[in-house]
Scaffold this active site. Structure first.
Site, PDB file in Angstrom:
ATOM      1  N   GLY A  17     -58.773 -38.699  66.876  1.00  0.00           N
ATOM      2  CA  GLY A  17     -59.859 -39.441  67.501  1.00  0.00           C
ATOM      3  C   GLY A  17     -59.379 -40.804  67.932  1.00  0.00           C
ATOM      4  N   VAL A  22     -56.154 -36.720  61.801  1.00  0.00           N
ATOM      5  CA  VAL A  22     -56.554 -36.038  60.571  1.00  0.00           C
ATOM      6  C   VAL A  22     -55.540 -34.936  60.276  1.00  0.00           C
ATOM      7  CG1 VAL A  22     -58.354 -34.760  59.365  1.00  0.00           C
ATOM      8  CG2 VAL A  22     -58.985 -36.518  61.036  1.00  0.00           C
ATOM      9  N   ASP A 131     -73.397 -41.741  64.747  1.00  0.00           N
ATOM     10  CA  ASP A 131     -72.422 -40.913  65.465  1.00  0.00           C
ATOM     11  C   ASP A 131     -72.494 -39.458  64.996  1.00  0.00           C
ATOM     12  OD1 ASP A 131     -70.460 -40.409  67.343  1.00  0.00           O
ATOM     13  OD2 ASP A 131     -68.797 -40.972  66.027  1.00  0.00           O
TER      14      ASP A 131
END
Length: 245
Positions: A17, A22, A131
């Site tokens: 992101g 990740v 979000d």
């Protein structure tokens, strides 16, 4: 080499992101499988510093089964990155929707119920996520769901802390509430509920409810539907029926 001093061994990248990467990883001694969010250059600016500290603090204190919590937070002094170690899930809600497998009405209810449970806990603590989107709703093979990514979270009633220009992924806009798109000064829990509605519609139809390419088009699509509904509600026949009932 970056992870050498942490006790964890990264195996494969499973996401990325605007703030980092990740990894699927395992603990070298115990073999425990985990997910590690590597936040790159977290203290480069005042804004990224606040975002990193906000997310680390919330994930450290989360104690609800539908919210992702952190096993530990590690600062890599040699490179300056921050690692958030958490439970490894199988996929996210975006992957479930994109798989084109038939999702039963009962599964729709189960996923939405779990999102709302997690949000109720957050909102009761006066925290607004801001979000909520399929990519931030992680699920496993048992259909257990956990909300993650708390970098944009704010205290209820505080000034708006997120701007649409922060997003590297335009699809994030598809779940943004009009208040955020119009850059209102303050936000409320309603922005999270709006996002849940967008997710529910996408699960049912298999496609995003409002698919704008930028903030301006996104807001225009929403207003077009709102205007259409307003015209229908002002129909004399409808008004007369409502009056009779």
């Amino acid at each position: 080499e970056v992870f050498k001093s942490t006790g964890y061994e990264p195996e494969v990248q499973i996401g990325h992101g605007s703030s980092g990467i990740v990894w699927a990883a395992r603990h070298r001694k115990t073999g425990q499988k985990v997910a590690i969010k590597q936040i790159i250059a977290p203290f480069k600016t005042k804004q990224t510093s606040k975002r990193t500290l906000r997310e680390a603090k919330l994930m450290t204190h989360n104690s609800h089964e539908n919210l992702m919590s952190a096993y530990e937070v590690i600062e890599l002094e040699n490179v300056g990155d921050v690692l958030i170690v958490m439970e490894q899930m199988d996929t996210d809600l975006a992957g479930v929707i994109e798989s084109k497998n038939n999702i039963s009405p009962m599964q729709h209810q189960l996923f939405i119920y779990q999102i709302l449970r997690g949000l109720k806990y957050l909102h009761s603590a006066n925290v607004i996520h801001q979000d909520i989107k399929p990519q931030n709703c992680l699920v496993n093979t048992n259909c257990d769901l956990k909300i993650t990514d708390f970098g944009s979270a704010v205290e209820r009633g505080s000034e708006l802390k997120i701007t649409v220009t922060e997003d590297s992924d335009a699809t994030t806009l598809w779940y943004r509430a009009p208040e955020i798109l119009m850059k209102t000064k303050k936000t409320s829990t309603a922005v999270d509920v709006w996002s849940v509605g967008c997710i529910f519609a996408e699960m049912v139809t298999g496609k995003p409810l409002f698919k704008g390419s930028d903030a301006s088009e996104q807001l225009s699509l929403i207003l077009d539907v709102a205007e259409s509904c307003s015209r229908k509600n002002s129909d004399p026949d409808i008004v007369s029926v409502v009056a009779v009932t």
